[in-house]
Design a protein around this motif. Structure first.
Motif, PDB file in Angstrom:
ATOM      1  N   ASP A  72       0.846  -1.278   0.053  1.00  0.00           N
ATOM      2  CA  ASP A  72       0.068  -0.011   0.163  1.00  0.00           C
ATOM      3  C   ASP A  72       0.697   1.130  -0.047  1.00  0.00           C
ATOM      4  O   ASP A  72       2.430   1.231   0.013  1.00  0.00           O
ATOM      5  N   ASN A  74       1.772   3.200   1.979  1.00  0.00           N
ATOM      6  CA  ASN A  74       2.977   3.271   3.299  1.00  0.00           C
ATOM      7  C   ASN A  74       3.671   2.036   3.566  1.00  0.00           C
ATOM      8  O   ASN A  74       4.592   1.988   4.572  1.00  0.00           O
ATOM      9  N   ASN A  75       3.773   1.021   2.689  1.00  0.00           N
ATOM     10  CA  ASN A  75       4.637  -0.091   2.620  1.00  0.00           C
ATOM     11  C   ASN A  75       4.997  -0.726   1.262  1.00  0.00           C
ATOM     12  O   ASN A  75       4.037  -1.107   0.405  1.00  0.00           O
ATOM     13  N   TRP A  76       6.070  -0.104   1.051  1.00  0.00           N
ATOM     14  CA  TRP A  76       6.605  -0.381  -0.662  1.00  0.00           C
ATOM     15  C   TRP A  76       8.085  -0.625  -0.475  1.00  0.00           C
ATOM     16  O   TRP A  76       8.819  -0.233   0.449  1.00  0.00           O
ATOM     17  N   ALA A 147       9.656   2.151   2.107  1.00  0.00           N
ATOM     18  CA  ALA A 147       8.786   2.656   3.277  1.00  0.00           C
ATOM     19  C   ALA A 147       7.862   1.776   3.956  1.00  0.00           C
ATOM     20  O   ALA A 147       7.599   0.706   3.337  1.00  0.00           O
ATOM     21  N   MET A 148       8.153   1.691   5.226  1.00  0.00           N
ATOM     22  CA  MET A 148       7.314   0.795   6.267  1.00  0.00           C
ATOM     23  C   MET A 148       6.768   1.657   7.166  1.00  0.00           C
ATOM     24  O   MET A 148       7.290   2.241   8.022  1.00  0.00           O
ATOM     25  N   GLU A 149       5.426   1.186   7.452  1.00  0.00           N
ATOM     26  CA  GLU A 149       4.618   1.648   8.297  1.00  0.00           C
ATOM     27  C   GLU A 149       4.868   1.044   9.718  1.00  0.00           C
ATOM     28  O   GLU A 149       5.109   0.044   9.644  1.00  0.00           O
ATOM     29  N   GLN A 150       5.087   1.762  10.709  1.00  0.00           N
ATOM     30  CA  GLN A 150       5.218   1.532  12.100  1.00  0.00           C
ATOM     31  C   GLN A 150       4.154   1.228  12.950  1.00  0.00           C
ATOM     32  O   GLN A 150       3.262   1.724  12.774  1.00  0.00           O
TER      33      GLN A 150
END
Length: 150
Positions: A72, A74-76, A147-150
């Motif tokens: 998504d 926020n996560n790529w 990018a990684m959502e925390q």
């Protein structure tokens, strides 16, 4: 969190995907096209019919190749490869085509195809898969971001 991919992560992204975007130019107008590919740790291998892409690649061998993995916004993960277009000799082209067969072509049968709905033969029809020109990208530089959502 934004970050830079490690060499291992870059290798994993390139090795796990089969669709990327190749950017080339005639020196005036950029051109970007999706291609199926296979990565062997040293080169990006692909194939092409004769046309604009091949004309541009032969005119200017400098290319950029991009592969994404996206869950998504926020996560790529994204990998950029900078390199040179090469047309290998006949022997190496045969080896490259085999790498494509082994790495990509087995993925080209859709999961929605049901054998009971189609005639099944022992012979695979490769007429729509084989293109005249096999080429490779000699990798000069690779970068990767995530990018990684925390």
């Amino acid at each position: 969190m934004l970050g830079t991919l490690s060499d291992t992560q870059i290798y994993n992204v390139l090795s796990s995907q089969s669709l990327g975007r190749l950017a080339c130019t005639d020196g005036l107008q950029p051109y970007i096209i999706p291609i199926t590919y296979v990565y062997d740790g040293q080169y990006i291998y692909a194939q092409s019919k004769k046309g604009l892409k091949l004309k541009l690649l032969r005119k200017n061998s400098n290319v950029c190749f991009e592969v994404d993995m996206m869950t998504d916004m926020n996560n790529w993960k994204c990998v950029l490869v900078y390199g040179k277009f090469e047309e290998p000799d006949e022997k190496k082209a045969g080896e490259a085509r085999q790498k494509l067969y082994d790495g990509v072509f087995s993925l080209m049968t859709g999961s929605a195809v049901h054998a009971h709905e189609h005639a099944v033969t022992d012979q695979i029809d490769d007429s729509n898969r084989i293109k005249e020109i096999v080429y490779r990208i000699k990798i000069e530089k690779i970068t990767g971001r995530f990018a990684m959502e925390q």
